[in-house]
Write a protein that holds these residues in place. Structure first.
Motif, PDB file in Angstrom:
ATOM      1  N   CYS A   1      20.947  87.824  29.076  1.00 43.40           N
ATOM      2  CA  CYS A   1      21.581  87.794  27.757  1.00 43.40           C
ATOM      3  C   CYS A   1      23.097  87.812  27.869  1.00 43.40           C
ATOM      4  O   CYS A   1      23.804  87.126  27.113  1.00 43.40           O
ATOM      5  CB  CYS A   1      21.087  88.971  26.908  1.00 43.40           C
ATOM      6  SG  CYS A   1      19.383  88.776  26.336  1.00 43.40           S
ATOM      7  N   VAL A   2      23.622  88.587  28.806  1.00 45.27           N
ATOM      8  CA  VAL A   2      25.070  88.597  29.022  1.00 45.27           C
ATOM      9  C   VAL A   2      25.544  87.222  29.489  1.00 45.27           C
ATOM     10  O   VAL A   2      26.531  86.679  28.981  1.00 45.27           O
ATOM     11  CB  VAL A   2      25.453  89.681  30.050  1.00 45.27           C
ATOM     12  CG1 VAL A   2      26.903  89.496  30.508  1.00 45.27           C
ATOM     13  CG2 VAL A   2      25.272  91.067  29.450  1.00 45.27           C
TER      14      VAL A   2
ATOM     15  N   ALA B   1      26.931  99.133  30.539  1.00 48.12           N
ATOM     16  CA  ALA B   1      27.921  98.176  31.034  1.00 48.12           C
ATOM     17  C   ALA B   1      27.732  96.806  30.397  1.00 48.12           C
ATOM     18  O   ALA B   1      28.706  96.123  30.047  1.00 48.12           O
ATOM     19  CB  ALA B   1      27.823  98.077  32.557  1.00 48.12           C
ATOM     20  N   CYS B   2      26.486  96.409  30.212  1.00 51.46           N
ATOM     21  CA  CYS B   2      26.198  95.118  29.569  1.00 51.46           C
ATOM     22  C   CYS B   2      26.658  95.104  28.116  1.00 51.46           C
ATOM     23  O   CYS B   2      27.022  94.053  27.573  1.00 51.46           O
ATOM     24  CB  CYS B   2      24.708  94.803  29.657  1.00 51.46           C
ATOM     25  SG  CYS B   2      24.133  94.378  31.322  1.00 51.46           S
ATOM     26  N   ALA B   3      26.641  96.275  27.476  1.00 57.80           N
ATOM     27  CA  ALA B   3      27.051  96.364  26.079  1.00 57.80           C
ATOM     28  C   ALA B   3      28.550  96.123  25.893  1.00 57.80           C
ATOM     29  O   ALA B   3      29.005  95.925  24.763  1.00 57.80           O
ATOM     30  CB  ALA B   3      26.674  97.732  25.509  1.00 57.80           C
ATOM     31  N   ASP B   4      29.300  96.117  26.989  1.00 56.59           N
ATOM     32  CA  ASP B   4      30.717  95.750  26.907  1.00 56.59           C
ATOM     33  C   ASP B   4      30.894  94.238  26.818  1.00 56.59           C
ATOM     34  O   ASP B   4      31.991  93.751  26.541  1.00 56.59           O
ATOM     35  CB  ASP B   4      31.473  96.260  28.139  1.00 56.59           C
ATOM     36  CG  ASP B   4      31.585  97.779  28.168  1.00 56.59           C
ATOM     37  OD1 ASP B   4      31.574  98.391  27.082  1.00 56.59           O
ATOM     38  OD2 ASP B   4      31.681  98.340  29.277  1.00 56.59           O
ATOM     39  N   LYS B   5      29.784  93.499  27.036  1.00 57.27           N
ATOM     40  CA  LYS B   5      29.865  92.046  27.099  1.00 57.27           C
ATOM     41  C   LYS B   5      29.017  91.337  26.041  1.00 57.27           C
ATOM     42  O   LYS B   5      29.207  90.154  25.790  1.00 57.27           O
ATOM     43  CB  LYS B   5      29.436  91.575  28.491  1.00 57.27           C
ATOM     44  CG  LYS B   5      30.273  92.180  29.609  1.00 57.27           C
ATOM     45  CD  LYS B   5      29.703  91.861  30.974  1.00 57.27           C
ATOM     46  CE  LYS B   5      30.483  92.552  32.083  1.00 57.27           C
ATOM     47  NZ  LYS B   5      29.887  92.309  33.420  1.00 57.27           N
TER      48      LYS B   5
ATOM     49  N   GLY C   1      28.931  95.745  22.010  1.00 55.48           N
ATOM     50  CA  GLY C   1      28.777  97.157  21.673  1.00 55.48           C
ATOM     51  C   GLY C   1      27.362  97.643  21.885  1.00 55.48           C
ATOM     52  O   GLY C   1      26.411  96.861  21.903  1.00 55.48           O
ATOM     53  N   LEU C   2      27.246  98.965  22.049  1.00 58.79           N
ATOM     54  CA  LEU C   2      25.948  99.613  22.206  1.00 58.79           C
ATOM     55  C   LEU C   2      25.620 100.360  20.919  1.00 58.79           C
ATOM     56  O   LEU C   2      26.380 101.218  20.475  1.00 58.79           O
ATOM     57  CB  LEU C   2      25.977 100.592  23.380  1.00 58.79           C
ATOM     58  CG  LEU C   2      24.691 101.377  23.648  1.00 58.79           C
ATOM     59  CD1 LEU C   2      23.530 100.435  23.943  1.00 58.79           C
ATOM     60  CD2 LEU C   2      24.903 102.354  24.799  1.00 58.79           C
ATOM     61  N   PHE C   3      24.478 100.046  20.337  1.00 58.78           N
ATOM     62  CA  PHE C   3      24.072 100.616  19.055  1.00 58.78           C
ATOM     63  C   PHE C   3      22.656 101.164  19.164  1.00 58.78           C
ATOM     64  O   PHE C   3      21.922 100.845  20.091  1.00 58.78           O
ATOM     65  CB  PHE C   3      24.130  99.548  17.958  1.00 58.78           C
ATOM     66  CG  PHE C   3      25.417  98.785  17.921  1.00 58.78           C
ATOM     67  CD1 PHE C   3      26.544  99.322  17.298  1.00 58.78           C
ATOM     68  CD2 PHE C   3      25.527  97.534  18.516  1.00 58.78           C
ATOM     69  CE1 PHE C   3      27.751  98.635  17.267  1.00 58.78           C
ATOM     70  CE2 PHE C   3      26.718  96.822  18.487  1.00 58.78           C
ATOM     71  CZ  PHE C   3      27.830  97.378  17.864  1.00 58.78           C
TER      72      PHE C   3
END
Length: 266
Positions: free
Chosen positions: A87-88, A111-115, A255-257
């Motif tokens: 997904c990234v 870390a993936c949520a930063d992308k 973002g991480l939600f």
């Protein structure tokens, strides 16, 4: 939002397809099964019992990369890591309901949520997430005078224990009381263990039959007990929450939600 469901041939996968097809504001874009599945090429809607949708099952995310905007992942920790990387790499959003992630896997997810936009929740039921919110108030009000136990029951096929929801319930209570769950959690009891310590949070796990998911947080002191209980009778409650999260992610790029964000319970 075009939604892809991975693990489409499983119990949760078929329920997710049904929920996507019933929801407004999202459409089924892709359905992915194991690359060696004999179901590849079959219609996803017919598999899920909602009628022909014109979406053929495929054996990889690569085969569906142009057909979806957000992926729903209720698979396994190892596969979820691979799906996050995909997904990234392809600018896709992802809604994750996988449980049992270890610390390293959770760090990779963050870390993936930063992308890209990641919605991760151990339980996507609206009712359970309301319970999370209620538990903050209950725990803070009752304080350290009450013993706390988390009891959960799931079907015989569930592989992780305690459930992700049970752990999250424990985390909510521990955070409200200023405790570190890693230090105060006690998982099951056997033998001559001595009296209960004041600040421990106990976990008891039951695996039996086809129970979708029952969770209770028990607060007990001399003279009274308070119980907060949620019982799920259908996987559809989790599926509807996941689909709701897909629509909510439409305006998010990174973002991480979690479901507390989706339901505006912060």
């Amino acid at each position: 939002m075009r939604v892809a469901v991975i693990g489409a041939a499983g119990r949760m996968g078929k329920t997710l397809i049904e929920a996507v097809c019933q929801a407004e504001g999202v459409t089924l874009g892709a359905a992915i099964v194991h690359p060696e599945s004999s179901l590849i090429g079959a219609d996803a809607g017919e598999l899920a019992g909602v009628g022909r949708q014109g979406i053929a099952l495929v054996g990889s995310l690569e085969a569906a990369k142009d057909d979806f905007d957000v992926l729903i992942d209720f698979t396994t920790p190892a596969l979820t890591q691979q799906n996050l990387d995909f997904c990234v790499a392809h600018s896709k959003k992802i809604v994750i309901g996988t449980t049992g992630l270890n610390d390293a896997e959770t760090a990779h997810l963050k870390a993936c949520a930063d992308k890209t936009a990641v919605m991760f929740a151990p339980n996507m039921s609206v009712g359970v997430n309301v319970c999370f919110k209620v538990l903050e108030l209950v725990a803070k009000t009752l304080g350290d005078d009450y013993d706390i136990e988390v009891i959960e029951t799931h079907h015989r096929h569930k592989v992780d224990s305690p459930s992700g929801t049970a752990l999250r319930l424990g985390e909510v209570v521990a955070d409200a009381l200023g405790r570190d769950l890693k230090e105060c959690a006690v998982y099951g009891r056997e033998g001559q263990i001595g009296p209960r310590t004041q600040k421990e949070i106990g976990f008891e796990t039951v695996r039996a039959g086809d129970v979708v998911g029952d969770h209770t947080v028990l607060f007990a002191t001399e003279g009274e007990r308070v119980e907060i209980t949620h019982k799920a009778s259908s996987r559809m409650t989790f599926a509807k929450g996941a689909v709701r999260a897909c629509g909510w992610l439409a305006g998010k790029e990174v973002g991480l939600f979690d479901m507390q964000d989706v339901l505006n319970l912060r």
